[in-house]
Scaffold this motif. Structure first.
Motif, mmCIF file in Angstrom:
data_model
loop_
_atom_site.group_PDB
_atom_site.id
_atom_site.type_symbol
_atom_site.label_atom_id
_atom_site.label_comp_id
_atom_site.label_asym_id
_atom_site.label_seq_id
_atom_site.Cartn_x
_atom_site.Cartn_y
_atom_site.Cartn_z
ATOM 1 N N ARG A 177 37.779 39.008 100.858
ATOM 2 C CA ARG A 177 38.989 38.260 100.502
ATOM 3 C C ARG A 177 38.655 36.856 100.031
ATOM 4 O O ARG A 177 39.258 36.341 99.073
ATOM 5 C CB ARG A 177 39.941 38.203 101.701
ATOM 6 C CG ARG A 177 40.761 39.469 101.907
ATOM 7 C CD ARG A 177 41.899 39.242 102.877
ATOM 8 N NE ARG A 177 41.406 38.969 104.233
ATOM 9 C CZ ARG A 177 41.188 39.922 105.132
ATOM 10 N NH1 ARG A 177 41.395 41.194 104.812
ATOM 11 N NH2 ARG A 177 40.763 39.607 106.346
ATOM 12 N N SER A 180 37.369 37.143 96.459
ATOM 13 C CA SER A 180 38.165 37.891 95.481
ATOM 14 C C SER A 180 38.748 37.021 94.366
ATOM 15 O O SER A 180 38.481 37.259 93.183
ATOM 16 C CB SER A 180 39.287 38.644 96.198
ATOM 17 O OG SER A 180 40.088 39.332 95.276
ATOM 18 N N ASP A 181 39.546 36.015 94.718
ATOM 19 C CA ASP A 181 40.220 35.214 93.694
ATOM 20 C C ASP A 181 39.225 34.435 92.841
ATOM 21 O O ASP A 181 39.365 34.342 91.613
ATOM 22 C CB ASP A 181 41.221 34.246 94.346
ATOM 23 C CG ASP A 181 42.447 34.965 94.879
ATOM 24 O OD1 ASP A 181 42.652 36.142 94.514
ATOM 25 O OD2 ASP A 181 43.193 34.354 95.666
ATOM 26 N N GLY A 185 38.418 34.744 88.824
ATOM 27 C CA GLY A 185 38.421 33.588 87.935
ATOM 28 C C GLY A 185 37.139 33.465 87.150
ATOM 29 O O GLY A 185 37.146 33.149 85.956
ATOM 30 N N GLN A 206 38.585 25.816 93.364
ATOM 31 C CA GLN A 206 38.502 26.866 94.378
ATOM 32 C C GLN A 206 37.125 26.872 95.048
ATOM 33 O O GLN A 206 37.019 27.041 96.267
ATOM 34 C CB GLN A 206 38.763 28.237 93.742
ATOM 35 C CG GLN A 206 40.209 28.478 93.319
ATOM 36 C CD GLN A 206 40.359 29.833 92.647
ATOM 37 O OE1 GLN A 206 39.678 30.140 91.659
ATOM 38 N NE2 GLN A 206 41.248 30.659 93.172
#
Length: 333
Positions: A177, A180-181, A185, A206
């Motif tokens: 998790r 993931s983002d 990106g 991030q």
């Protein structure tokens, strides 16, 4: 690569895997199998992959052994490598490829028993259980394993051991998790285009946030998960940057290397590649800045200077006074 060769040649007695598993998957049948000793650092981004591979080999009842060590995505320490070679000898004795050598067997049995007992005495019953469990299969047929089998079975029933097993797999989900983002990106940057700077900025923030969480996390177990996720992002950025360099998309490659440096500001691999990318985009000031950072971080000043003198990307800058100062003055520490 080692696993792929062994699977394709169908001629290997054993494979030592360090920091990575099979591609795409382990042997499907005992007829095409070989002994597998795997080593992985507890901070390695591939740690979940290695643990899951070991569990799959267990289900397939194939000869295997897993050694965890304190470290990241790196070579296992010398004692782990020596243990691997000793374990392969035990496998050779079990299979009849090598005669039984009782003294050697007893020495290895004693060493592994002491390791398991040390974990048990420290209160780490999960690690102790793993040691006893692996000892049973390693020495069955070579030594009397009744006592360690009984201890393994007993520890397996302990609540702390069952909870640790569940928690480890939950940590794998948490790592996925966290990555993931940011991973999505990074993938979106590959095409480049007019929004490259904007997309890079969002991913950069991030990564900075994840690195900050990692640096400030006090709980060791959570910090391990964060470090694995951060190093996974670092490697993804570096691999994507190298792919874009090969495709001659230098601006995109530069963006990836800059993001890798955000994930690990002191990584020479990232700093050197970023310096090359900046030089190729004619960013004289930016190239000098990164080269100075790299020089201050290198553990091998002579190799760094040799690389700087021979890397063609720096040809247009090398003879200017500020660049010459990089190899005319000693490294700062």
């Amino acid at each position: 690569m080692a696993a792929q060769i062994a699977q394709s040649c169908n001629c290997a007695a054993g494979v030592l895997l360090n920091g990575a598993g099979f591609s795409p998957k382990p042997p499907a049948s005992p007829e095409k199998s070989f002994a597998v000793f795997a080593a992985t650092g507890t901070y390695d981004f591939n740690y979940p992959e290695i643990i899951r591979m070991d569990e799959q080999l267990e289900k397939l009842a194939l000869p295997h052994f897993l050694r965890r060590f304190d470290g990241s995505h790196q070579w296992a320490p010398a004692d782990s490598m020596n243990e691997a070679l000793a374990w392969f000898r035990l496998q050779a004795m079990k299979s009849g490829r090598e005669p039984h050598e009782d003294t050697f067997i007893q020495e290895q049995f004693q060493q592994e028993t002491e390791r398991a007992q040390k974990f048990e005495q420290s209160g780490d019953l999960y690690a102790a259980w793993n040691e006893y469990r692996q000892m049973v299969t390693a020495f069955d047929g070579l030594a009397d394993v009744a006592a360690i089998r009984s201890r393994s079975q007993s520890l397996e029933k302990e609540k702390s051991v069952r909870d640790a097993t569940k928690r480890e797999h939950q940590n794998f989900d948490d790592q996925a998790r966290l990555e993931s983002d940011i991973s999505a990106g990074l993938s979106s940057l590959a095409g480049g285009g007019g929004q490259l700077a904007e997309m890079r900025g969002a991913v950069r923030q991030q990564i900075i946030d994840l690195r900050s969480r990692t640096e400030h996390e006090k709980q060791e177990e959570k910090r391990r998960v964060l470090r694995r996720a951060l190093s996974g992002i670092f490697v993804q950025a570096m691999e994507a940057g190298n792919e874009r360099m090969e495709a001659k998309q230098i601006e995109v490659a530069r963006a990836y290397f800059e993001l890798a440096c955000e994930a690990d500001p002191n990584a020479m691999w990232a700093l050197q590649n970023l310096a090359i990318a900046r030089a190729l985009t004619n960013d004289r000031k930016g190239t000098l800045e990164i080269l100075r950072r790299a020089k201050s971080n290198t553990k091998d000043p002579a190799a760094f200077i040799e690389w700087f003198k021979t890397e063609s990307a720096f040809d247009k800058f090398r003879e200017s006074p500020d660049f010459r100062a990089l190899f005319d003055s000693p490294p700062s520490h």
